[in-house]
Design a protein around this motif. Structure first.
Motif, short mmCIF file in Angstrom:
data_model
loop_
_atom_site.label_atom_id
_atom_site.label_comp_id
_atom_site.label_asym_id
_atom_site.label_seq_id
_atom_site.Cartn_x
_atom_site.Cartn_y
_atom_site.Cartn_z
N ARG A 11 0.83 -1.20 0.00
CA ARG A 11 0.00 0.00 0.00
C ARG A 11 0.88 1.26 0.00
NH1 ARG A 11 -5.41 0.97 1.35
NH2 ARG A 11 -5.62 -1.25 1.56
N ALA A 12 1.96 1.22 0.81
CA ALA A 12 2.84 2.39 0.88
C ALA A 12 3.51 2.65 -0.46
CB ALA A 12 3.90 2.18 1.96
N GLU A 13 3.93 1.56 -1.14
CA GLU A 13 4.56 1.72 -2.45
C GLU A 13 3.56 2.29 -3.47
OE1 GLU A 13 7.84 -1.91 -2.13
OE2 GLU A 13 5.85 -2.28 -2.97
N ALA A 14 2.30 1.80 -3.38
CA ALA A 14 1.28 2.28 -4.31
C ALA A 14 1.00 3.76 -4.06
CB ALA A 14 0.00 1.46 -4.15
N ASP A 15 0.95 4.16 -2.79
CA ASP A 15 0.69 5.56 -2.48
C ASP A 15 1.80 6.46 -3.02
OD1 ASP A 15 -1.69 5.03 -1.30
OD2 ASP A 15 -0.96 5.13 0.77
N LEU A 16 3.03 5.97 -2.87
CA LEU A 16 4.17 6.75 -3.33
C LEU A 16 4.16 6.87 -4.86
CD1 LEU A 16 6.37 8.13 -1.72
CD2 LEU A 16 7.85 6.16 -2.12
N ARG A 17 3.81 5.76 -5.53
CA ARG A 17 3.72 5.81 -7.00
C ARG A 17 2.65 6.81 -7.42
NH1 ARG A 17 -0.09 3.35 -9.79
NH2 ARG A 17 -0.37 1.69 -8.27
N ARG A 18 1.50 6.79 -6.72
CA ARG A 18 0.43 7.72 -7.08
C ARG A 18 0.86 9.17 -6.87
NH1 ARG A 18 -2.95 4.17 -4.18
NH2 ARG A 18 -3.78 2.59 -5.60
N GLN A 19 1.68 9.37 -5.83
CA GLN A 19 2.18 10.73 -5.59
C GLN A 19 2.98 11.18 -6.82
OE1 GLN A 19 4.37 11.26 -1.91
NE2 GLN A 19 5.48 12.99 -2.79
N TRP A 20 3.83 10.31 -7.36
CA TRP A 20 4.61 10.67 -8.54
C TRP A 20 3.73 10.79 -9.77
CZ3 TRP A 20 9.32 12.63 -9.14
CH2 TRP A 20 10.18 12.59 -8.04
N GLU A 21 2.69 9.96 -9.85
CA GLU A 21 1.76 10.11 -10.98
C GLU A 21 1.11 11.49 -10.92
OE1 GLU A 21 0.55 5.39 -11.61
OE2 GLU A 21 -0.88 6.74 -10.65
N ARG A 22 0.81 11.95 -9.70
CA ARG A 22 0.23 13.29 -9.56
C ARG A 22 1.25 14.36 -9.97
NH1 ARG A 22 -1.85 11.56 -4.74
NH2 ARG A 22 -0.27 12.65 -3.51
N TYR A 23 2.50 14.18 -9.55
CA TYR A 23 3.54 15.16 -9.92
C TYR A 23 3.62 15.29 -11.44
CZ TYR A 23 5.81 15.40 -5.25
OH TYR A 23 6.11 15.62 -3.94
N PHE A 24 3.64 14.15 -12.13
CA PHE A 24 3.86 14.17 -13.58
C PHE A 24 2.58 14.46 -14.37
CE2 PHE A 24 7.57 11.18 -12.68
CZ PHE A 24 8.53 12.14 -12.95
N ALA A 25 1.41 14.24 -13.77
CA ALA A 25 0.14 14.31 -14.51
C ALA A 25 -0.03 15.59 -15.33
CB ALA A 25 -1.04 14.11 -13.58
N PRO A 26 0.37 16.76 -14.82
CA PRO A 26 0.14 17.97 -15.63
C PRO A 26 0.80 17.92 -17.00
CG PRO A 26 0.79 18.57 -13.39
CD PRO A 26 0.96 17.08 -13.51
N LEU A 27 1.89 17.17 -17.14
CA LEU A 27 2.55 17.07 -18.45
C LEU A 27 1.59 16.49 -19.48
CD1 LEU A 27 6.06 15.60 -17.55
CD2 LEU A 27 5.55 17.94 -18.28
N GLY A 28 0.78 15.53 -19.05
CA GLY A 28 -0.19 14.92 -19.99
C GLY A 28 -1.45 15.76 -20.10
N LEU A 29 -1.95 16.21 -18.95
CA LEU A 29 -3.25 16.90 -18.95
C LEU A 29 -3.17 18.29 -19.59
CD1 LEU A 29 -4.56 15.75 -15.45
CD2 LEU A 29 -5.35 15.00 -17.71
N ALA A 30 -1.97 18.84 -19.71
CA ALA A 30 -1.84 20.16 -20.32
C ALA A 30 -1.72 20.09 -21.84
CB ALA A 30 -0.62 20.88 -19.74
N LEU A 31 -1.64 18.88 -22.40
CA LEU A 31 -1.56 18.77 -23.86
C LEU A 31 -2.86 19.28 -24.48
CD1 LEU A 31 -0.11 15.14 -24.08
CD2 LEU A 31 1.10 17.23 -24.75
N PRO A 32 -2.79 19.89 -25.65
CA PRO A 32 -4.02 20.36 -26.29
C PRO A 32 -4.96 19.18 -26.57
CG PRO A 32 -2.06 21.13 -27.47
CD PRO A 32 -1.58 20.18 -26.42
N GLU A 33 -6.25 19.37 -26.24
CA GLU A 33 -7.21 18.28 -26.38
C GLU A 33 -7.37 17.85 -27.83
OE1 GLU A 33 -10.93 19.29 -24.56
OE2 GLU A 33 -10.04 19.39 -22.55
N VAL A 34 -7.63 16.56 -28.02
CA VAL A 34 -7.90 16.04 -29.36
C VAL A 34 -9.18 15.21 -29.30
CG1 VAL A 34 -7.01 14.70 -31.31
CG2 VAL A 34 -5.40 15.84 -29.74
N GLN A 35 -10.15 15.56 -30.15
CA GLN A 35 -11.41 14.84 -30.14
C GLN A 35 -11.22 13.46 -30.78
OE1 GLN A 35 -13.82 16.77 -28.64
NE2 GLN A 35 -14.91 14.82 -28.45
N PRO A 36 -11.50 12.39 -30.07
CA PRO A 36 -11.34 11.07 -30.70
C PRO A 36 -12.48 10.81 -31.68
CG PRO A 36 -12.14 10.82 -28.45
CD PRO A 36 -11.92 12.29 -28.67
#
Lengths: 183, 220
Positions: free
Chosen positions: B25-50
């Motif tokens: 659980r602790a490892e998963a929480d830590l990974r999620r923390q890093w996923e949160r850190y990096f997430a803006p890199l993906g979420l800030a990309l210009p949207e593309v309608q599928p």
């Protein structure tokens, strides 16, 4: 954003098997998630497959989503990245089987400066990435945006895998110090 | 306070350099923390309608799962994916028994979730790997029984759809039950290969396959 239809609320409804909420969630989240799968896969049909797998995972796993740990978009974007990387690895493996070599793609890191104002977290992250030396930053971004493996990175930078690993870890430690100070 | 190494490993998983695999659980929480850190890199990309097609494909794939549920109901009562097995040991090391556990129409919290496991081995087998697949959660619980890892090597678990190339599942810890994120369906194969320390360097099995089996679903 419509108060009633936040990704978090929609995910809670999807966990209760509400298919109307799922449709709304797709409408709301798919353009952002497609941008991610497209960026990583760099191939439309592969990116569409990854997006499809992302949403079937979201439907299956919505009950595991914990809003205290991440926003709905952050949670779904992590799934989209993982599915894209899976798709990419599958295809790379097929390509290697056919040609016996890795595909070496040239790559471009997207310019996100224009999005800074919309995302406070992005601003902090870009600021902290700027503190890394250029090779460290490029390593992080190639892994994030292109799904590169350590082996691919080691060929790109013409250095042993272990050196890539050490350099990346130094960069990540520096990044963490900076982000913790910022956050 | 998580160690430097724990942070590095979590960050590497968040970057996609390592598979998520089994984690505390602790490892998963830590990974999620890093996923949160990096997430803006993906979420800030210009949207593309599928294209609309993707939504229809998602619906079709979920409808297929729904059909399986309906068939189950039609058969009445406690129809369930119950057992599966297979044995073909590619090496003297032994064989694996594979089990499908279905939770297709039950929420994970419901008390109705039950698992059935049978380990069936030839008389001279000294080891086995039991794989329980939760179709709903997309996870596989992997339980080695009497498995030893060759000196200086790693055992790596793979899964493959019929006629497709194997996908890495994770590295096998001979002393623990591990839960991996795996999308597998009845008919898919699981295998364990001997790899250099740290796992296959190529993303495909490179060493001898010592356990191999196919998920088979058998209704009541």
């Amino acid at each position: 954003m419509d108060e009633e239809y936040t990704p978090e609320r929609l995910l809670a409804a999807v966990a209760r098997r509400d298919s109307d909420a799922f449709r709304r969630l797709y409408k709301l989240g798919s353009p952002k998630l497609f941008a991610i799968t497209l960026r990583i896969c760099r191939d439309r049909s592969l990116a569409e497959d990854a997006l499809q797998e992302t949403f079937t995972s979201v439907w299956r796993r919505a009950s595991a989503y914990d809003p205290r740990k991440a926003t709905g978009m952050v949670w779904m974007s992590a799934i989209a990245r993982n599915r894209s990387i899976d798709a990419l690895r599958r295809r790379q493996k097929d390509a290697r089987l056919q040609t016996g070599t890795y595909q070496e793609d040239t790559t471009q890191i997207p310019d996100l400066a224009g999005a800074r104002a919309d995302y406070a977290e992005l601003d902090a992250l870009l600021h902290c990435l700027d503190q890394l030396d250029e090779a460290q930053r490029e390593t992080v971004l190639l892994a994030y945006y292109e799904g590169w493996t350590r082996e691919e990175l080691s060929r790109r930078f013409e250095m042993p895998v272990n050196t890539v690993k050490t350099r990346l870890r130094r960069g990540l430690a520096k990044l963490r110090t900076c982000l913790e100070r910022a956050g | 306070m998580p160690s430097k190494t724990a942070h590095a490993k979590a960050a590497e998983k968040a970057l996609g350099l390592d598979p998520i695999g089994a984690e505390t659980r602790a490892e998963a929480d830590l990974r999620r923390q890093w996923e949160r850190y990096f997430a803006p890199l993906g979420l800030a990309l210009p949207e593309v309608q599928p294209p609309d097609d993707v939504w229809y494909r998602i619906q079709a794939s979920l409808d297929r799962a729904e059909d399986r549920k309906t068939i189950k109901r039609m058969r009445g009562g406690l129809w369930r994916w119950r057992f599966a097995s297979l044995f073909f040991a590619a090496a003297a090391a032994g064989l694996a028994a594979f089990v499908v556990t279905s939770t297709l129409d039950t929420a994970p919290t419901e008390a109705t979730q039950r698992k059935y496991v049978a380990v069936v081995t030839p008389e001279d087998a000294t080891s086995a790997v039991i794989v329980e697949v939760d179709l709903e959660a997309g996870t596989a619980s992997i339980r080695p029984v009497g498995v030893t890892v060759p000196e200086g090597k790693t055992l790596q678990v793979w899964t493959a759809e019929p006629d497709a190339a194997p996908r890495p599942v994770g590295l096998l810890d001979p002393d623990a039950v591990q839960v991996f994120d795996v999308m597998a369906d009845p008919g898919d194969a699981f295998a364990v290969s001997v790899e250099p320390e740290g796992g296959s360097p190529t993303g495909a099995p490179t060493g001898e396959v010592v356990y191999h089996g196919t998920l088979i679903a058998v209704p009541d």
